[in-house]
Design an enzyme around this catalytic site. Structure first.
Site, short mmCIF file in Angstrom:
data_model
loop_
_atom_site.label_atom_id
_atom_site.label_comp_id
_atom_site.label_asym_id
_atom_site.label_seq_id
_atom_site.Cartn_x
_atom_site.Cartn_y
_atom_site.Cartn_z
N TYR A 23 0.83 -1.21 0.00
CA TYR A 23 0.00 0.00 0.00
C TYR A 23 0.86 1.26 0.00
O TYR A 23 0.37 2.34 -0.35
CB TYR A 23 -0.92 0.05 1.22
CG TYR A 23 -1.91 -1.07 1.36
CD1 TYR A 23 -2.13 -2.01 0.34
CD2 TYR A 23 -2.65 -1.23 2.53
CE1 TYR A 23 -3.03 -3.05 0.49
CE2 TYR A 23 -3.55 -2.26 2.69
CZ TYR A 23 -3.74 -3.17 1.67
OH TYR A 23 -4.63 -4.20 1.83
N LYS A 83 1.29 -6.57 6.06
CA LYS A 83 1.35 -7.78 5.24
C LYS A 83 2.64 -7.85 4.43
O LYS A 83 3.16 -6.82 3.98
CB LYS A 83 0.15 -7.84 4.28
CG LYS A 83 -1.20 -7.63 4.96
CD LYS A 83 -2.34 -7.64 3.97
CE LYS A 83 -3.61 -7.08 4.58
NZ LYS A 83 -3.61 -5.61 4.65
N ILE A 102 -12.78 -4.81 7.89
CA ILE A 102 -11.89 -3.64 7.88
C ILE A 102 -12.32 -2.67 6.78
O ILE A 102 -11.60 -2.48 5.80
CB ILE A 102 -10.41 -4.06 7.71
CG1 ILE A 102 -10.26 -5.10 6.59
CG2 ILE A 102 -9.84 -4.57 9.01
CD1 ILE A 102 -8.83 -5.38 6.18
N ASN A 145 -19.43 4.00 9.57
CA ASN A 145 -19.10 2.57 9.51
C ASN A 145 -18.94 1.94 10.88
O ASN A 145 -18.99 0.72 11.02
CB ASN A 145 -17.83 2.36 8.69
CG ASN A 145 -18.04 2.58 7.21
OD1 ASN A 145 -19.17 2.59 6.72
ND2 ASN A 145 -16.95 2.76 6.47
#
Length: 276
Positions: free
Chosen positions: A53, A78, A231, A243
């Site tokens: 990312y 990750k 997520i 959310n």
């Protein structure tokens, strides 16, 4: 450890992860700090990023500025495909940890199995070492299919705590979720709203109208009642708060069945068997 309003899921090693966290996929690094800051201020405590990312540093800046105790946070990143392999994975972990400005990770995932490269078993051995050394509290994978998971289970004593996969009403992954449940692997959903593609489904919009909630909130509630970890991502403070506002209503059995009937094999991302 967790915001009192957000339930936790106990992983197979006893570590607890907030069931609702905040993702930063496709958020530019220079926007990530503000987005994560807004999420932390809204009450999120679980933040999910990844090496690919390119925004681990932005996440780290927000964490450092928040003043929150480290033990109240749950941070996931990750291992990218190009860094797979035993030695490369260890180096990549150190790089990510430094960008985040942390001394340990709560969860470290192999981002994709990349089966054609066939390095995920070696990468898993590196992650086992990191777990043994206490540098990660929980170890997991992302986008793994049952065959990939079974290979790890057959060759390692460390069972993945989490498999993070594309999962939403349009792609419900029932067989994979059942595989996880039988083996004590928690299911975590990325793209839990299918990038908005499921939000105009009549089954979802009718439930939203009846409950006075937004379609996205209905879908997140569906995930939570299934037991999924979610997520969702947003850079809009109002949507970030929205959310999180999913704990004051309940979907009925009929609602859950109506959403179950919307599964249509809709992938918004690549298939794990083909992506390398």
């Amino acid at each position: 450890m967790n915001n009192p309003g957000i339930p936790t899921v106990k992983l197979n090693n006893g570590v607890e992860i907030p069931q609702l966290g905040f993702g930063v996929f496709q958020v530019p690094d220079d926007e990530t700090t503000a987005a994560v800051t807004a999420a932390l201020e809204a009450g999120y405590r679980s933040i999910d990023t990844a090496a690919i990312y390119g925004n681990e540093a932005g996440v780290g800046r927000a964490l450092a500025a928040s003043g929150l105790p480290r033990e109240e946070l749950f941070i996931t990143t990750k291992l990218w495909n190009a860094d797979q392999g035993y030695d490369a994975a260890l180096r990549a972990f150190d790089t990510g940890l430094a960008k985040l400005g942390l001394e340990y990770l709560d969860l470290y995932l192999i981002h994709w199995p990349t089966p054609a490269r066939d390095l995920y078993p070696d990468s898993w051995r590196a992650i086992e070492r990191l777990a043994d050394e206490g540098r990660i509290r929980a170890a997991g994978v992302s986008n793994f299919q049952p065959a990939h998971l079974q290979r790890l289970l057959d060759n390692s004593s460390l069972v993945p705590a989490v498999n993070q996969v594309e999962l939403h009403p349009g792609l419900q992954q029932a067989e994979l979720r059942a595989f996880h449940a039988e083996r004590g692997i928690a299911t975590e959903a990325w793209s839990p709203l299918a990038k908005g593609a499921v939000l105009d489904d009549p089954a979802i919009t009718s439930i939203a109208a009846r409950t006075g909630k937004f379609p996205a909130q209905v879908v997140l509630r569906w995930h939570l009642q299934l037991g999924n970890i979610v997520i969702p991502k947003s850079v809009t403070p109002a949507r970030i708060r929205q959310n999180l506002d999913v704990f004051d209503f309940q979907l009925t059995d009929q609602d859950m069945a109506a959403i179950a009937a919307t599964d249509r094999g809709l992938r918004t991302g690549p298939h794990p068997d083909q992506f390398n």
